[in-house]
Design an enzyme around this catalytic site. Structure first.
Site, PDB file in Angstrom:
ATOM      1  N   ASN A   9       7.927 -25.656-104.228  1.00 58.84           N
ATOM      2  CA  ASN A   9       8.855 -26.026-103.163  1.00 58.84           C
ATOM      3  C   ASN A   9       8.109 -26.983-102.234  1.00 58.84           C
ATOM      4  OD1 ASN A   9      10.579 -26.154-100.986  1.00 58.84           O
ATOM      5  ND2 ASN A   9      10.314 -24.021-100.358  1.00 58.84           N
ATOM      6  N   LYS A  11       9.188 -28.663 -99.838  1.00 56.46           N
ATOM      7  CA  LYS A  11       9.742 -28.682 -98.477  1.00 56.46           C
ATOM      8  C   LYS A  11       9.939 -30.137 -98.008  1.00 56.46           C
ATOM      9  CE  LYS A  11       7.810 -24.148 -97.791  1.00 56.46           C
ATOM     10  NZ  LYS A  11       7.313 -23.111 -96.904  1.00 56.46           N
ATOM     11  N   HIS A  99      16.434 -19.864 -98.402  1.00 56.04           N
ATOM     12  CA  HIS A  99      15.022 -19.821 -98.025  1.00 56.04           C
ATOM     13  C   HIS A  99      14.927 -19.358 -96.569  1.00 56.04           C
ATOM     14  CE1 HIS A  99      11.008 -21.114 -96.944  1.00 56.04           C
ATOM     15  NE2 HIS A  99      10.727 -21.117 -98.230  1.00 56.04           N
ATOM     16  N   GLU A 101      13.282 -20.371 -94.147  1.00 51.33           N
ATOM     17  CA  GLU A 101      13.332 -21.463 -93.163  1.00 51.33           C
ATOM     18  C   GLU A 101      14.777 -21.891 -92.923  1.00 51.33           C
ATOM     19  OE1 GLU A 101      10.448 -23.964 -95.137  1.00 51.33           O
ATOM     20  OE2 GLU A 101       8.913 -22.465 -94.652  1.00 51.33           O
ATOM     21  N   GLU A 171      10.228 -13.306-100.765  1.00 50.85           N
ATOM     22  CA  GLU A 171       9.265 -14.027 -99.929  1.00 50.85           C
ATOM     23  C   GLU A 171       9.170 -13.358 -98.563  1.00 50.85           C
ATOM     24  OE1 GLU A 171       8.742 -18.356-101.308  1.00 50.85           O
ATOM     25  OE2 GLU A 171      10.425 -18.316 -99.947  1.00 50.85           O
ATOM     26  N   GLY A 177       3.421 -19.743 -95.647  1.00 47.74           N
ATOM     27  CA  GLY A 177       2.687 -20.795 -94.939  1.00 47.74           C
ATOM     28  C   GLY A 177       1.611 -20.274 -94.003  1.00 47.74           C
ATOM     29  N   SER A 216       2.283 -17.940 -99.592  1.00 45.67           N
ATOM     30  CA  SER A 216       0.844 -18.211 -99.701  1.00 45.67           C
ATOM     31  C   SER A 216       0.273 -17.939-101.091  1.00 45.67           C
ATOM     32  CB  SER A 216       0.071 -17.451 -98.617  1.00 45.67           C
ATOM     33  OG  SER A 216       0.478 -17.882 -97.330  1.00 45.67           O
ATOM     34  N   GLY A 238       2.853 -24.652-100.023  1.00 47.84           N
ATOM     35  CA  GLY A 238       1.679 -25.478 -99.734  1.00 47.84           C
ATOM     36  C   GLY A 238       0.850 -25.809-100.970  1.00 47.84           C
TER      37      GLY A 238
HETATM   38  P1  PGA Z   1       3.884 -21.169 -99.013  1.00 44.68           P
HETATM   39  O1  PGA Z   1       5.471 -21.344 -99.047  1.00 44.68           O
HETATM   40  O2  PGA Z   1       3.434 -21.048-100.462  1.00 44.68           O
HETATM   41  O3  PGA Z   1       3.365 -22.405 -98.362  1.00 44.68           O
HETATM   42  O4  PGA Z   1       3.591 -19.919 -98.261  1.00 44.68           O
HETATM   43  C1  PGA Z   1       6.277 -20.617 -99.933  1.00 44.68           C
HETATM   44  C2  PGA Z   1       7.720 -20.912 -99.702  1.00 44.68           C
HETATM   45  O5  PGA Z   1       8.112 -21.098 -98.538  1.00 44.68           O
HETATM   46  O6  PGA Z   1       8.526 -20.993-100.643  1.00 44.68           O
END
Ligand code: PGA
Length: 254
Positions: A9, A11, A99, A101, A171, A177, A216, A238
């Site tokens: 992803n 983003k 998601h 976010e 998640e 993140g 993460s 990330g």
């Molecule tokens: P992250 O994001 O691996 O940076 O923690 C995962 C996600 O939001 O799908």
């Protein structure tokens, strides 16, 4: 048998030129056996979908294309939105929906996630439906209740035949993140819980639905996560932005 799936992803990162380079570099680091073991998905921003699709087609890559969001209406006066049929036409196979976010920053409710999930399925694509609790919900012992109600709301009214082909990503919000991954045991037991919940909506679908962990994920923790029976892959933020790192996540068994 469920095939593992690892989705990057990206983003709101990468313009279309950067995205072309990222997918090309990723493909140089993968070989046939990787695609056989894992469904590999990249989810660039909307503006890069067409460019990435062109690379995938021109180079005959087995990388699958994903989108990060969609509107549920099919067309009309929805300024700024993208319809499911538009994504399908671009060769998009997977769409991330709900998601955290989007839920936290853009006010997406379970009802909206449900409408989007149905629209994605209707357009012939596979939703990756995200669920997960906040840190305080976990500390208060409500993590399972939260995930249970998100699943029930997001997947309401979806028939069992269809349910078996969707993807759910667990998640935990506190792990996204932050560099703080859930322990493999905690992630594994929540993914078992997710599968059980799917089973309560449709007993037939439980063994087929793919459940991912996200939050993460990196090359150092993916193998421990993948060893859990009910974790079928990862949704990677990330660590998917650097092709070397993402390839190491995908090749977690090496
Ligand atoms: P992250 O994001 O691996 O940076 O923690 C995962 C996600 O939001 O799908």
């Amino acid at each position: 048998m469920r095939k593992n799936l690892i989705a990057g992803n990206w983003k709101m990162n990468a313009n279309h030129l950067e995205a072309i380079q990222m997918v090309q570099k990723l493909s140089y680091r993968l070989d046939l056996s990787d695609y056989e073991r894992v469904d590999i998905v990249v989810c660039p921003p909307f503006t890069a979908l067409r460019s990435v699709q062109t690379v995938i087609e021109a180079d005959h890559l087995a990388i699958r294309l994903g989108a990060q969001n969609v509107e549920w209406h099919d067309k009309g006066a929805f300024t700024g939105e993208i319809a499911p049929s538009m994504l399908a036409k671009l060769g998009v196979a997977f769409v991330v929906v709900g998601h955290s976010e989007r839920r936290q920053l853009f006010g997406e409710t379970d009802d909206i996630v449900n409408k989007k999930t149905r629209a994605i399925i209707e357009a012939g694509m596979t939703p990756i439906v995200c669920v997960g609790e906040t840190e305080s919900e976990r500390d208060d012992g409500h993590a399972e209740d939260v995930v249970e109600s998100q699943l029930a709301g997001s997947l309401a009214g979806i028939s069992s035949d269809v349910l078996r082909s969707i993807v759910v990503a667990y998640e935990p919000i506190w792990a996204i993140g932050t560099g703080r991954t859930a322990s493999a045991d905690d992630a594994g037991s929540m993914c078992t819980f997710v599968r059980r919940q799917i089973g309560s909506l449709s007993p037939d679908a439980a063994e087929d639905v793919r459940v991912l962990y996200g939050g993460s994920v990196n090359p150092g923790n993916i193998a421990g996560l993948m060893a859990k029976r009910d974790i079928d892959g990862g949704l990677v933020g990330g660590a998917s932005l650097d092709p070397d790192t993402f390839a190491s996540v995908i090749r977690y068994w090496i």
